[in-house]
Write a protein that holds these residues in place. Structure first.
Motif, PDB file in Angstrom:
ATOM      1  N   CYS A  28      75.296  35.568  30.434  1.00 41.21           N
ATOM      2  CA  CYS A  28      74.501  34.563  29.844  1.00 41.21           C
ATOM      3  C   CYS A  28      73.797  33.557  30.883  1.00 41.21           C
ATOM      4  CB  CYS A  28      75.103  33.839  28.930  1.00 41.21           C
ATOM      5  SG  CYS A  28      75.767  34.771  27.545  1.00 41.21           S
ATOM      6  N   SER A  29      72.534  33.563  30.744  1.00 40.05           N
ATOM      7  CA  SER A  29      71.808  32.588  31.763  1.00 40.05           C
ATOM      8  C   SER A  29      70.908  31.661  31.006  1.00 40.05           C
ATOM      9  CB  SER A  29      70.963  33.271  32.842  1.00 40.05           C
ATOM     10  OG  SER A  29      70.008  34.083  32.371  1.00 40.05           O
ATOM     11  N   GLN A  30      70.618  30.658  31.361  1.00 40.42           N
ATOM     12  CA  GLN A  30      69.758  29.528  30.676  1.00 40.42           C
ATOM     13  C   GLN A  30      68.314  30.121  30.780  1.00 40.42           C
ATOM     14  OE1 GLN A  30      70.932  26.708  29.354  1.00 40.42           O
ATOM     15  NE2 GLN A  30      68.963  25.822  28.525  1.00 40.42           N
ATOM     16  N   GLN A  32      64.227  30.304  30.442  1.00 41.01           N
ATOM     17  CA  GLN A  32      63.047  29.398  30.986  1.00 41.01           C
ATOM     18  C   GLN A  32      62.693  28.400  29.795  1.00 41.01           C
ATOM     19  OE1 GLN A  32      59.876  31.866  32.386  1.00 41.01           O
ATOM     20  NE2 GLN A  32      60.957  32.135  34.380  1.00 41.01           N
ATOM     21  N   ASN A  34      64.211  26.311  28.340  1.00 38.44           N
ATOM     22  CA  ASN A  34      65.378  26.241  27.486  1.00 38.44           C
ATOM     23  C   ASN A  34      64.958  26.996  26.104  1.00 38.44           C
ATOM     24  OD1 ASN A  34      66.978  24.379  28.631  1.00 38.44           O
ATOM     25  ND2 ASN A  34      65.404  22.558  28.367  1.00 38.44           N
ATOM     26  N   ASN A  65      74.996  27.416  21.541  1.00 41.73           N
ATOM     27  CA  ASN A  65      73.393  27.566  21.383  1.00 41.73           C
ATOM     28  C   ASN A  65      72.740  28.466  22.309  1.00 41.73           C
ATOM     29  OD1 ASN A  65      73.778  24.811  20.530  1.00 41.73           O
ATOM     30  ND2 ASN A  65      73.436  23.932  22.242  1.00 41.73           N
ATOM     31  N   GLN A  68      69.165  29.249  23.345  1.00 41.25           N
ATOM     32  CA  GLN A  68      68.381  28.809  24.931  1.00 41.25           C
ATOM     33  C   GLN A  68      69.032  29.808  26.009  1.00 41.25           C
ATOM     34  OE1 GLN A  68      70.446  24.804  24.986  1.00 41.25           O
ATOM     35  NE2 GLN A  68      68.389  23.931  24.070  1.00 41.25           N
ATOM     36  N   GLN A  69      69.690  30.936  25.714  1.00 42.36           N
ATOM     37  CA  GLN A  69      70.207  31.832  26.511  1.00 42.36           C
ATOM     38  C   GLN A  69      69.492  33.236  26.651  1.00 42.36           C
ATOM     39  OE1 GLN A  69      73.170  30.918  28.632  1.00 42.36           O
ATOM     40  NE2 GLN A  69      72.574  28.885  27.875  1.00 42.36           N
ATOM     41  N   TYR A  98      79.154  32.472  28.484  1.00 43.87           N
ATOM     42  CA  TYR A  98      78.487  31.295  28.118  1.00 43.87           C
ATOM     43  C   TYR A  98      79.195  30.213  28.757  1.00 43.87           C
ATOM     44  CZ  TYR A  98      76.508  27.998  24.751  1.00 43.87           C
ATOM     45  OH  TYR A  98      76.035  26.601  24.608  1.00 43.87           O
ATOM     46  N   THR A 180      80.189  22.789  22.527  1.00 45.80           N
ATOM     47  CA  THR A 180      78.785  22.962  22.157  1.00 45.80           C
ATOM     48  C   THR A 180      78.369  22.233  20.687  1.00 45.80           C
ATOM     49  OG1 THR A 180      78.703  24.915  21.753  1.00 45.80           O
ATOM     50  CG2 THR A 180      78.234  24.428  23.911  1.00 45.80           C
TER      51      THR A 180
END
Length: 201
Positions: A28-30, A32, A34, A65, A68-69, A98, A180
């Motif tokens: 999982c990565s943030q 762009q 959000n 969340n 956003q991922q 996450y 979260t």
């Protein structure tokens, strides 16, 4: 594999009458902006609609969340997973990535996940668990119903869970649901305005 942010969860599938263990990896990565510009769901060896369902379950029932991922999932063996009993391993791998933690290395995961976040029973569970125990796994996260009784399989501790929230608590600890917050209506409103150019009147 030790890569930062990559989490792997082991599950057991049936190849005909033979149980086979394999690892599902997730990252999982943030996203762009959000997630305001959309998010990516990429999978190799997992059906895209199944991954989308599991991500939705994590958002709705585990307060993650995920909107956003960006989420990437890979099956290390190169096999195509069509057995719904692998759902729990996929979900745990995504949730652990996450939170940037690894699932316990001695734990195996088996169970189908429903839309309500319930973990469903599966066929030939005892045979699958016996194979995991033979290969050195000490603990198994399984459905709360339809599994063998505690102590039925020598060498492996059974951890029955009725819901995905219970499963993540068993893996990540009691405070996982508090780490979260669920996306607020205000957050969605801001996201909508950013995408449409709307302004407050």
């Amino acid at each position: 594999d030790g890569s930062p942010g990559v989490s792997g969860a082991v599950t057991v599938i049936m190849q005909g009458t033979r149980p086979m263990l394999l690892e599902v990896q997730a990252l999982c990565s943030q996203a762009q902006n959000n997630g305001a510009d959309g998010v990516r769901r990429s999978c190799t060896g997992v059906q895209a609609n199944r991954l989308a369902l599991l991500v939705a379950v994590l958002t709705k029932h585990c307060r993650l969340n995920m909107w956003q991922q960006d989420v990437f999932v890979n099956v290390t063996s190169g096999l195509q997973l069509r057995d719904p009993s692998t759902d729990l391993a996929i979900l745990v791998a995504v949730a652990c990535s996450y939170h940037s933690v690894d699932p316990p290395s001695d734990m195996v995961f088996a169970g189908e996940v429903g839309l309500g976040g319930e973990i469903r029973r599966m066929p030939q569970l005892e045979r699958r668990l016996a194979e995991a125990a033979k290969l050195g796994f000490k603990r198994a996260l399984i459905p709360a119903t339809g599994g063998p009784p505690s102590g039925a399989i020598k060498g492996i501790q059974l951890i029955p869970c009725a819901t995905v929230a219970q499963a993540l608590e068993a893996v990540l600890g009691k405070d996982v649901g508090k780490r979260t917050a669920e996306p607020s209506a205000a957050g969605y409103s801001r996201k909508y305005k950013k995408r449409t150019g709307a302004v407050d009147g």
